[in-house]
Design an enzyme around this catalytic site. Structure first.
Site, PDB file in Angstrom:
ATOM      1  N   THR A  39      49.322  27.924  37.055  1.00 58.16           N
ATOM      2  CA  THR A  39      48.142  27.102  37.290  1.00 58.16           C
ATOM      3  C   THR A  39      48.560  25.658  37.514  1.00 58.16           C
ATOM      4  O   THR A  39      48.047  24.978  38.406  1.00 58.16           O
ATOM      5  CB  THR A  39      47.177  27.183  36.092  1.00 58.16           C
ATOM      6  OG1 THR A  39      47.086  28.541  35.697  1.00 58.16           O
ATOM      7  CG2 THR A  39      45.814  26.677  36.450  1.00 58.16           C
ATOM      8  N   TYR A  48      39.315  35.428  36.456  1.00 57.26           N
ATOM      9  CA  TYR A  48      40.123  34.990  37.593  1.00 57.26           C
ATOM     10  C   TYR A  48      39.499  35.416  38.903  1.00 57.26           C
ATOM     11  O   TYR A  48      39.645  34.741  39.920  1.00 57.26           O
ATOM     12  CB  TYR A  48      41.550  35.508  37.466  1.00 57.26           C
ATOM     13  CG  TYR A  48      42.268  34.815  36.335  1.00 57.26           C
ATOM     14  CD1 TYR A  48      42.187  33.442  36.228  1.00 57.26           C
ATOM     15  CD2 TYR A  48      42.957  35.512  35.375  1.00 57.26           C
ATOM     16  CE1 TYR A  48      42.784  32.786  35.187  1.00 57.26           C
ATOM     17  CE2 TYR A  48      43.558  34.861  34.321  1.00 57.26           C
ATOM     18  CZ  TYR A  48      43.477  33.500  34.228  1.00 57.26           C
ATOM     19  OH  TYR A  48      44.060  32.853  33.195  1.00 57.26           O
ATOM     20  N   HIS A  89      43.474  37.273  23.864  1.00 56.80           N
ATOM     21  CA  HIS A  89      43.275  35.888  23.421  1.00 56.80           C
ATOM     22  C   HIS A  89      41.788  35.576  23.261  1.00 56.80           C
ATOM     23  O   HIS A  89      41.431  34.531  22.750  1.00 56.80           O
ATOM     24  CB  HIS A  89      43.980  34.869  24.330  1.00 56.80           C
ATOM     25  CG  HIS A  89      43.388  34.717  25.689  1.00 56.80           C
ATOM     26  ND1 HIS A  89      44.153  34.490  26.797  1.00 56.80           N
ATOM     27  CD2 HIS A  89      42.126  34.743  26.129  1.00 56.80           C
ATOM     28  CE1 HIS A  89      43.373  34.391  27.855  1.00 56.80           C
ATOM     29  NE2 HIS A  89      42.145  34.547  27.476  1.00 56.80           N
ATOM     30  N   SER A 130      29.131  48.442  43.593  1.00 56.09           N
ATOM     31  CA  SER A 130      29.038  47.453  44.661  1.00 56.09           C
ATOM     32  C   SER A 130      30.315  46.622  44.759  1.00 56.09           C
ATOM     33  O   SER A 130      30.872  46.446  45.842  1.00 56.09           O
ATOM     34  CB  SER A 130      27.832  46.562  44.395  1.00 56.09           C
ATOM     35  OG  SER A 130      27.941  45.372  45.105  1.00 56.09           O
ATOM     36  N   SER A 131      30.799  46.125  43.624  1.00 52.39           N
ATOM     37  CA  SER A 131      31.999  45.279  43.653  1.00 52.39           C
ATOM     38  C   SER A 131      33.208  46.052  44.138  1.00 52.39           C
ATOM     39  O   SER A 131      34.012  45.527  44.911  1.00 52.39           O
ATOM     40  CB  SER A 131      32.333  44.741  42.269  1.00 52.39           C
ATOM     41  OG  SER A 131      31.286  43.991  41.791  1.00 52.39           O
ATOM     42  N   ASP A 169      34.590  41.958  62.519  1.00 49.29           N
ATOM     43  CA  ASP A 169      33.717  42.132  61.362  1.00 49.29           C
ATOM     44  C   ASP A 169      34.610  42.721  60.284  1.00 49.29           C
ATOM     45  O   ASP A 169      35.809  42.900  60.485  1.00 49.29           O
ATOM     46  CB  ASP A 169      32.569  43.101  61.729  1.00 49.29           C
ATOM     47  CG  ASP A 169      31.459  43.078  60.674  1.00 49.29           C
ATOM     48  OD1 ASP A 169      31.675  42.485  59.603  1.00 49.29           O
ATOM     49  OD2 ASP A 169      30.393  43.652  60.927  1.00 49.29           O
ATOM     50  N   HIS A 196      39.130  39.537  31.219  1.00 52.83           N
ATOM     51  CA  HIS A 196      39.966  38.418  31.590  1.00 52.83           C
ATOM     52  C   HIS A 196      40.288  38.377  33.069  1.00 52.83           C
ATOM     53  O   HIS A 196      40.106  37.343  33.699  1.00 52.83           O
ATOM     54  CB  HIS A 196      41.221  38.265  30.720  1.00 52.83           C
ATOM     55  CG  HIS A 196      41.720  36.868  30.853  1.00 52.83           C
ATOM     56  ND1 HIS A 196      41.135  35.827  30.198  1.00 52.83           N
ATOM     57  CD2 HIS A 196      42.618  36.331  31.684  1.00 52.83           C
ATOM     58  CE1 HIS A 196      41.686  34.703  30.599  1.00 52.83           C
ATOM     59  NE2 HIS A 196      42.590  34.985  31.502  1.00 52.83           N
TER      60      HIS A 196
END
Lengths: 374, 493, 295
Positions: B296, B225, B270, B137-138, B73, B221
């Protein structure tokens, strides 16, 4: 096999659309009427075609694999999973392409930032939801609000040709002169954009951003506010009229004379009817967006004026809220936005319209005194 | 549970998108008023980002990471449980703002000050606390993922042998821990500005509204991602499985993800090319942003090279994966165009941007999630899903999605700003097409619900390894995977 | 309770749900207090909600940590579990670092860009035409709009209380390390003395900090509302103070546990976590001292 062909068709369709449609003029960016906007346009096109080219190569290889290397056609998988040379190559080549893109982009950017040696300064202030244009050295300025009738927006009337892109007083600039725009805002962040000029700059409360434009062709150019600024963000267009120099001079003289005349009007003796008529006009352009044309408002954000204690109660309190606004709400301080005449007219109107029959009349002189005693 | 929650939120956020598209179907105000329209765009963004995409990936992580690295787990199961329960709590508060006096937050999911502070509705304070709870939480979810990966790997599984999904999640978790506190910081500044009279975002006290944007996008930003990297990971499993060929360039994939994550910290401005960043800053952020195209690109090339000379078959996960690569690349191209600062002056805050990030997020994050869900559904439920229905789901989604978002490129280039409830007449045709596509895409997702429910209820029993070319520890255990699968760790050679 | 050879998997627990309800109720109550209070409405109901939530939270904290401590004492945790806790704690501290980084970032931005621009220097210097008579200085004692944000009369110099506070915290970092070494060496009495000393140092820091705030509010007119200097000053030192409070509380619990005979020379993760946390608040203070007070 037919299924495969269909799938491939759809996949190719997704790909082919950009290439085809971008060739189509009306779907693309317009080159515009300034050197900046032209440079941006050519940058845009260059990079677009580079992307299309890369896309064709990459997707080409991909579709080749999709067609030729299918299990259903009995293709046996190869087992390679590394190739240092190839991997280094496809890191370096994109890098080189990027450098090639960056060079012209840098050059254009440097030019866009050069606001020196301007020949005319205009201060542009964003308000919820209108623009104010002040000719810095000429000592006059005015507001520019949406001119599209509400009936068109609510679909009760046919929409006009410039639906939502028309204003009462456009910004007027001379052709061929470098105009510097000093952008700021009174409440929240707005953004001033005219696509044909290639100028878009945020108007930030408390700070000034600079931008410049030199228009070569006379004409009417239209844009919009592009930073979400609240309820009527979609309803504060930018309209600029570029005129030849002589016409600009005439216009300038007229405006200055009108500003002078406005100041004189303050001293004039007004009747209730005159003030009501003028007040209704001012109300519809300045107040109706929030408080609604019928004075019912949109509670709780925008309270009703019809029968409200403000508009029927103490006169001084009413003047105070109109002149100084109410902090922490969308109610702005109109003391600096409207002339004394308009302030007097609109307060008089609010106290006597929609069944608010106080019979009160406020004169421009009273407003002037009210402002001075503060 | 994460996945169920996330799908519920996806439908809720989606129905808000339907309201938006319905209003934009024709020029003029028909269905909703501008105030409510702004609340819809705001809530749509917040719910999709924080409620649908992020929990879905956390859900995948909870299910798959232990299976992939041979652990019973997650490392800290109770904390994990808490970080899940916080989410419904946060969204209960967030959604309740819709019914408050003054309405829900209406300042866009980026909640720029001062529109969100001085000029925000009273419910903003509730919104801030909801963000705080989500943030907690995150962060806890991410700490858990890191602890699990670093500590509970089966003996013999070195870092460079880890499955890519695990790698991408490790890096995602790092990003989450690094940026969620920054988001918490910026909303705390908002809270203070609103309720305690500080002047972080008010120039008259020496602050700057643009400060908000800097701090927000420093979070924002990396956040985008966070929403895409786990999808990269899942796709890197699916494409080799259905190409019956090992992933091309494993090491460079790992390095590319790392490079993307690092670059994500130095490109935030940006998003703010038009706020008047000084020239030197503007150039720096432009170059840094362009650089992201390199790693990328490497990933896309690797995927294509994996397919090249393989032995391909196209079940639903592979269809979604291939669509992911194609459409994400298109989103990447528009991203590259946006990175060019001078051109960005024309694209910024228009529908071109809306098209760009929907091309990255819908085929990127959402298609990635669908692909992963179909790929691992047999493992989770022990049943095969209905392949024909799943293919229908794919094709309808694919067509609907392109129909909805491709015309937005044209709208943006033609000059339509985003976040407007009504528009000038020349934008009418494309908006109508876009709305039709959006309705189609939205309705199609009910089909996905049907497929999953049927798959859970029954269907053809799935073998331990339902996909011929699939690799990894998760396929060595029976389907469905037993509770606390690996109570003794397997050996990895 | 599931017994495994290598892994310990704890049984289902009610605490996560209790914690969620507690946090949700507390914050909802707090938001209601702020919003209703801002509107001038009654906040009684909101306060009740806030207090109930806070009580649930307190109950949860005792319960949850209590059960973790019991399990740890029962020897249920393997070395692997211990490592997971360590990773968890270090990344948690990293997230705290980033939280402070946001506020430090705001401070640097304001000092290097926003305030000079408003005063007429740099790239956006033309902004000065909006703020007649404004001088960009730091500490900012006169704000661009003194009517909206009256500036402080004076700010707090670094060489009085703040210097004493610095010495207090640095020495507390030292004492906690001594206590840690003593624990490792098994000298339990020494642990009690030095850990106690650390807590006393922490408490004196907090008292002095409170003293400084009172001084700032009552005599210097330096408040949260006095423009960006006050905002950054109080937010940074305030959050730091909150963390010191939390750290002191953690150390206090550790002291109680030491008195109860918990911890062994090689199993004392709780103690270490508290010590790490303490070092972290110490380092943040040093950054504060340099960037908020001195420079």
């Amino acid at each position: 096999m037919r299924v495969h062909a269909q799938r491939a068709g759809a996949l190719f369709g997704g790909l082919a659309v950009p290439a085809v449609s971008l060739a189509d003029w009306t779907m693309n960016m317009r080159p515009g009427v300034t050197s900046t906007s032209n440079e941006i346009f050519s940058l845009h096109m260059t990079i677009l075609w580079i992307c299309v080219a890369i896309g064709v190569v990459v997707f080409g290889v991909m579709f080749w694999s999709i067609f030729a290397h299918r299990k259903s056609q009995g293709h046996k998988p190869a087992n390679f999973h590394e190739n240092t040379v190839v991997e280094i190559l496809w890191t370096i080549i994109p890098f080189v392409i990027l450098v090639a893109m960056a060079i012209p982009a840098t050059a254009t950017l440097v030019k866009m930032y050069d606001t020196s040696e301007s020949e005319l300064d205009i201060r542009v202030t964003g308000y919820q939801w209108k623009w104010q244009y002040q000719y810095v050295d000429q000592d006059f300025g005015y507001f520019s609000t949406l001119a599209t009738p509400r009936d068109q927006i609510a679909n009760r009337q046919r929409k006009g040709e410039h639906y939502l892109l028309e204003v009462d007083n456009p910004l007027v600039i001379p052709v061929g002169r470098k105009v510097r725009l000093l952008l700021t805002a009174n409440d929240v962040i707005h953004s001033w954009w005219v696509p044909e000029f290639g100028v878009k700059k945020d108007a930030i409360p408390g700070f000034i951003n600079e931008a410049w434009v030199r228009v070569e062709e006379p004409g009417v150019y239209r844009g919009q506010c592009t930073e979400l600024c609240g309820k009527d963000h979609g309803f504060m267009p930018v309209v600029v009229r570029a005129v030849p120099e002589p016409e600009f001079q005439t216009w300038l003289a007229e405006q200055k004379a009108a500003a002078e005349k406005e100041r004189e009007l303050t001293q004039k003796d007004w009747t209730l009817e005159e003030l009501m008529a003028r007040g209704e006009k001012t109300y519809q352009t300045t107040c109706a967006a929030c408080h609604q044309p019928d004075g019912r408002g949109v509670p709780p954000a925008f309270p009703a004026l019809r029968g409200s204690p403000i508009a029927t109660g103490d006169l001084a309190a009413h003047m105070d809220i109109v002149v100084h606004g109410k902090s922490g709400t969308a109610m702005q301080a109109f003391g600096s936005q409207l002339s004394e005449v308009d302030l007097a007219a609109v307060i008089t109107y609010e106290r006597n319209a929609w069944g608010n029959s106080t019979g009160d009349m406020v004169t421009p002189k009273q407003i002037l005194d009210f402002k001075n005693q503060q | 549970m994460y996945l169920v929650f996330s799908f519920t939120m996806f439908l809720l956020g989606g129905s808000m998108a339907m309201v938006i598209r319905a209003e934009l179907f024709q020029p003029g105000l028909q269905i909703v008023q501008p105030e409510f329209f702004n609340q819809m765009t705001t809530m749509h963004g917040l719910i999709m980002v924080f409620g649908a995409v992020m929990p879905a990936f956390v859900g995948l992580a909870n299910w798959m990471i232990p299976l992939m690295i041979g652990a019973p787990d997650m490392a800290l199961p109770r904390m994990n449980n808490w970080s899940f329960w916080l989410l419904p709590c946060a969204f209960l508060i967030l959604v309740s703002t819709l019914f408050m006096e003054g309405g829900a937050p209406n300042f866009g999911w980026t909640f720029y000050a001062p529109l969100s502070t001085t000029y925000g509705p009273p419910s903003t304070t509730f919104f801030i606390f909801a963000i705080h709870i989500m943030g907690i939480s995150s962060i806890m979810g991410a700490i858990n993922v890191i602890a699990t990966i670093l500590n509970l790997r089966a003996p013999g599984m070195t870092l460079m042998k880890m499955p890519l999904f695990v790698w991408t999640w490790l890096i995602t978790a790092f990003l989450l821990i690094a940026v969620m506190p920054v988001l918490a910081g910026v909303v705390t500044m908002m809270l203070m500005d609103i309720n305690f009279g500080t002047s972080f975002f008010d120039a008259s006290g020496g602050g700057d509204p643009v400060l908000f944007q800097h701090v927000f996008w420093f979070f924002g930003h990396p956040e985008v991602y966070i929403m895409i990297l786990p999808a990269f990971g899942a796709i890197s499993h699916i494409i080799p499985a259905f190409s019956r060929k090992p992933l091309f360039g494993y090491a460079s994939m790992v390095y590319a993800v790392g490079a993307i994550a690092l670059l994500s910290f130095i490109v935030w401005a940006h998003h703010m090319f038009t706020v008047g960043v000084p020239l030197a800053g503007q150039l720096f952020f432009m170059y840094a942003t362009m650089l992201i195209a390199v790693p990328t690109g490497v990933k896309v090339f690797n995927w294509v090279a994996t397919m090249f000379r393989g032995s391909l078959s196209f079940e639903a996960p592979m269809l979604f994966a291939v669509a992911f690569v194609i459409l994400f690349t298109i989103g990447g191209f528009s991203g590259l165009m946006l990175a060019i600062a001078p051109s960005d002056f024309q694209y910024h805050d228009t529908y071109f941007v809306v098209a760009h990030f929907h091309y990255v997020l819908v085929p990127g994050a959402i298609f990635g999630i669908f692909a992963a869900a179909y790929f691992w559904l047999p493992k989770w439920t022990g049943h095969m899903y209905d392949e024909a229905l799943a293919k229908t789901h794919f094709w309808l989604s694919f067509i609907g999605m392109n129909l909805a978002f491709f015309p937005m490129h044209f709208l943006g280039l033609a000059g339509m700003p985003r976040r407007i409830p009504d528009y000038a007449l020349q934008f009418a045709d494309f908006n109508m097409i876009s709305s039709i596509g959006a309705f189609m895409f939205g309705a199609t997702q009910l089909l996905f619900l049907l497929i999953v429910v049927r798959c859970v209820r029954g269907g053809e029993p799935a073998p331990a390894k339902p996909w011929e070319g699939a690799e990894g520890l998760e396929w060595t255990v029976p389907s469905p995977a037993p509770y606390h699968t690996f109570s003794t760790p397997p050996e990895v050679k | 309770m599931a017994e495994n050879q290598t892994y310990y998997v704890p049984e289902q627990s009610k605490w996560p749900i209790v914690a969620t309800i507690g946090l949700g109720v507390t914050l909802y109550g707090l938001a209601s207090i702020l919003v209703n209070g801002g509107r001038g409405e009654s906040t009684t109901g909101a306060w009740v909600m806030f207090m109930v939530g806070a009580l649930i939270m307190a109950y949860m904290l005792f319960g949850w940590f209590g059960s973790v401590i019991r399990e740890s004492r029962a020897g249920l945790y393997s070395a692997q579990m211990d490592r997971s806790f360590r990773w968890g704690m270090s990344w948690f501290i990293f997230s705290e670092v980033m939280f402070f980084a946001a506020f430090f970032g705001a401070l640097f931005y304001v000092r290097m860009f926003a305030v000079p621009w408003l005063g007429g220097e740099g790239d956006k210097g033309s902004s000065a035409m909006l703020w007649e008579g404004f001088q960009a200085t730091w500490p900012l004692v006169q704000n661009p709009d003194p009517e909206a944000y009256p500036g402080p009369r004076e700010v707090i110099g670094p060489w009085g209380l703040p210097l004493i506070n610095t010495l207090l915290l640095v020495s507390s970092s030292f004492t906690v390390t001594v206590a840690h070494h003593a624990l490792k060496a098994g000298h339990r009495h020494t642990v009690k003395v030095w850990l106690g000393a650390t807590i006393v140092l922490g408490l004196s820091f907090l008292v002095l900090q409170a003293e400084e705030y009172v001084h700032a509010y009552q005599e210097l007119d330096l408040t949260l509302q006095s423009g960006i200097y006050g905002s950054t000053f109080f937010m940074l030192t305030g959050f730091h103070g909150a963390h010191v409070t939390l750290g002191t509380l953690m150390l206090f619990i550790m002291l109680v546990r030491v008195f109860k005979g918990h911890f062994t020379a090689d199993n004392h993760f709780g103690f270490e976590a508290a010590a790490w946390y303490w070092h972290f608040v110490d380092v943040v203070w040093l950054a504060l001292f340099v960037f908020v007070y001195i420079l």
